[in-house]
Design an enzyme around this catalytic site. Structure first.
Site, PDB file in Angstrom:
ATOM      1  N   GLN A   1      27.802  55.679  41.231  1.00 29.38           N
ATOM      2  CA  GLN A   1      26.878  55.237  42.276  1.00 29.38           C
ATOM      3  C   GLN A   1      25.501  54.891  41.727  1.00 29.38           C
ATOM      4  OE1 GLN A   1      26.701  57.671  45.770  1.00 29.38           O
ATOM      5  NE2 GLN A   1      25.466  56.171  46.822  1.00 29.38           N
TER       6      GLN A   1
ATOM      7  N   GLU B   1      35.315  55.746  43.358  1.00 30.53           N
ATOM      8  CA  GLU B   1      35.606  55.695  44.790  1.00 30.53           C
ATOM      9  C   GLU B   1      35.059  54.388  45.335  1.00 30.53           C
ATOM     10  OE1 GLU B   1      33.343  57.166  47.603  1.00 30.53           O
ATOM     11  OE2 GLU B   1      31.585  56.667  46.429  1.00 30.53           O
TER      12      GLU B   1
ATOM     13  N   GLY C   1      29.870  62.968  38.410  1.00 28.28           N
ATOM     14  CA  GLY C   1      31.112  63.053  37.652  1.00 28.28           C
ATOM     15  C   GLY C   1      31.518  61.735  37.014  1.00 28.28           C
ATOM     16  N   THR C   2      31.325  60.634  37.760  1.00 20.53           N
ATOM     17  CA  THR C   2      31.761  59.331  37.241  1.00 20.53           C
ATOM     18  C   THR C   2      30.868  58.884  36.089  1.00 20.53           C
ATOM     19  OG1 THR C   2      32.438  58.777  39.483  1.00 20.53           O
ATOM     20  CG2 THR C   2      32.390  56.992  37.894  1.00 20.53           C
TER      21      THR C   2
ATOM     22  N   THR D   1      20.723  66.801  42.965  1.00 22.07           N
ATOM     23  CA  THR D   1      21.677  66.221  43.911  1.00 22.07           C
ATOM     24  C   THR D   1      23.024  66.920  43.814  1.00 22.07           C
ATOM     25  OG1 THR D   1      22.272  64.579  42.271  1.00 22.07           O
ATOM     26  CG2 THR D   1      20.617  63.950  43.870  1.00 22.07           C
TER      27      THR D   1
ATOM     28  N   ASN E   1      14.673  60.699  38.359  1.00 24.91           N
ATOM     29  CA  ASN E   1      14.246  60.320  39.701  1.00 24.91           C
ATOM     30  C   ASN E   1      12.904  60.914  40.073  1.00 24.91           C
ATOM     31  OD1 ASN E   1      16.427  58.752  40.180  1.00 24.91           O
ATOM     32  ND2 ASN E   1      17.622  60.341  41.176  1.00 24.91           N
TER      33      ASN E   1
ATOM     34  N   ASN F   1      14.904  52.120  42.441  1.00 25.38           N
ATOM     35  CA  ASN F   1      15.721  51.197  41.657  1.00 25.38           C
ATOM     36  C   ASN F   1      14.993  49.897  41.356  1.00 25.38           C
ATOM     37  OD1 ASN F   1      17.744  53.064  41.654  1.00 25.38           O
ATOM     38  ND2 ASN F   1      18.851  52.169  43.364  1.00 25.38           N
TER      39      ASN F   1
ATOM     40  N   GLU G   1      16.640  44.637  17.518  1.00 22.57           N
ATOM     41  CA  GLU G   1      15.306  44.987  17.026  1.00 22.57           C
ATOM     42  C   GLU G   1      14.816  46.297  17.636  1.00 22.57           C
ATOM     43  OE1 GLU G   1      12.189  41.958  16.913  1.00 22.57           O
ATOM     44  OE2 GLU G   1      13.762  40.467  16.771  1.00 22.57           O
TER      45      GLU G   1
END
Length: 451
Positions: free
Chosen positions: A11, A71, A144-145, A179, A206, A228, A254
């Protein structure tokens, strides 16, 4: 051409990817459906932006990118979003079940099934390149991903494309904001492989970026979109010299050559200036000297660590917009005279500069002011060890009680992998300590006055 393939995992990686491609499209004048009204030579792949976009015969521009999640919900947002026509449907890959914040699920059980499909897509993209230069991997290591599948994919890329550079943009867990409960486990296990399988890893966190949004942009309650878009500006500045022509262009390799003194010491800090809202920009000059000083402010760092507690080994300054080399040299000279900014004694020059004439672009309705010039700095500082020390401490507290470990072992992981990864990170902290030590003390026995 020197093409670059971007890989967005999990995500966090995908949402940063959305912000990045939105910004690239605005910078190059590419419409959300991939058409580019300003591109006269249709199908001719010698434009500078073809490092990031491939052109079809019909004149459509397709990002050289893969979005991958275990997912479907996050990838589905891209499939239905504004830029749905920009991407090739095969570039958006999603599985059926989540990694559930579990590194072992991402690396062993569920990730295993999808990784070959993903490598196949990457191979297709690579075959489409005339001179592939490297990969940019975007992922967060708290979940996890991003941690598990990220490691699996980077390992496989090392095997298939051994000589190509791999830059990681990695979101690390913040000190206060969390999180997931098992963040320390996932990030320690993942960093263990980032050490071997990335050439440069840019650390983001974050909380540091929240603080920048609150302090500099007066956003009371920043959202992930705010964060973001700020990260996208940094990444755009780093890659600007690959996509536009400039006075001092900087290649991806470089970065490696200039930032990484020893292979393991490749975790770098980033900062960006000027980060100001439109109201404030109206009243400020923002000369080259000012933005250079701002980039070195501890408060501008995009990871929670204080560069005053460490020493710089090297830093890259990427200017864009209305900047001439004379101003850059003057502001770098000023930085060198400052007492607060310390360099290690074995690296006397320490600065790599790049200049690009394309001024920074802002997203309409975004938070940043439209400015004439900006600078992005990535620096290799021994202070980054603070980030690892913090995560290691949290890891130790949980692991001493073996809390949550059964979830990992149940997915086919061995408990020994925890301690192995933890020892590797302890060694990394030690490495940073030694690098920052005075070199005269280390070589005490030898006669120092040789030269």
């Amino acid at each position: 051409m020197r093409e670059i393939i971007s890989i967005h995992l999990g995500q966090g990686g995908i949402q940063i990817g959305n912000a990045c491609w939105e910004l690239y499209c605005l910078e190059h004048g590419i419409q959300p459906d991939g058409s580019m009204p300003s591109d006269k030579a249709i199908g001719v792949e010698d434009d500078a932006f073809n490092t990031f976009f491939s052109e079809t015969g019909a004149g459509k521009h397709v990002p050289r990118a893969v979005f991958l999640d275990l997912e479907p919900s996050v990838v589905d947002e891209v499939r239905t979003g504004t830029y749905r026509q920009l991407f090739h449907p095969e570039q958006l890959i999603s599985g059926k079940e989540d990694a559930a914040n579990n590194y072992a699920r991402g690396h062993y059980t569920i990730g295993k099934e999808i990784v070959d499909l993903c490598l196949d897509r990457i191979r297709k993209l690579a075959d489409n390149c005339t001179g592939l230069q490297g990969f940019l991997a975007f992922h967060a290591v708290g979940g996890g991903t991003g941690s598990g599948l990220g490691r699996l994919l980077l390992e496989r890329l090392s095997v298939d494309y051994g000589k190509k550079s791999k830059l990681g943009f990695t979101i690390y867990p913040s000190p206060q904001i969390s999180t997931a409960v098992v963040e320390p486990y996932n990030s320690v296990l993942s960093t263990h492989s980032l050490l071997e399988h990335t050439d440069v890893a840019v650390m983001l966190d974050n909380e540091a970026i929240y603080d920048i949004c609150r302090r500099n942009l007066d956003i009371e309650r920043p959202t992930y979109t705010n964060l973001n878009r700020l990260i996208a500006q940094v990444i755009s500045s780093l890659t600007a010299s690959l996509r536009f022509d400039g006075a001092l262009n900087v290649d991806i390799t470089e970065f490696q050559t200039n930032l990484v003194p020893y292979p393991r010491i490749h975790f770098v800090l980033s900062s960006y200036a000027p980060i100001i809202s439109a109201e404030k920009a109206y009243h400020e000059q923002l000369s080259v000297a000012e933005i250079t000083n701002a980039a070195f402010e501890p408060a501008s760092m995009m990871a929670k660590c204080d560069p005053r507690h460490g020493k710089y080994m090297a830093c890259c300054l990427m200017y864009r917009g209305d900047v001439v080399p004379k101003d850059v040299n003057a502001s770098v000279a000023t930085i060198k005279t400052k007492r607060t900014i310390q360099f290690v004694d074995w690296c006397p020059t320490g600065f790599k500069c790049g200049i690009n004439y394309q001024p920074p672009t802002v997203v309409p309705g975004g938070d940043l002011a439209k400015v004439q010039r900006a600078v992005c700095m990535i620096s290799n500082s021994t202070a980054i060890a603070e980030v690892f020390a913090r995560i290691d401490h949290k890891f130790d507290l949980m692991y001493s009680k073996r809390a949550f470990v059964h979830w990992y072992v149940g997915e086919g992981m061995e408990e020994g992998e925890f301690s192995e990864a933890r020892e590797d990170l302890a060694a990394l902290e030690k490495d940073y300590e030694e690098v920052g030590a005075e070199s005269a003390d280390v070589e005490g026995e030898e006669d120092v006055e040789e030269y």
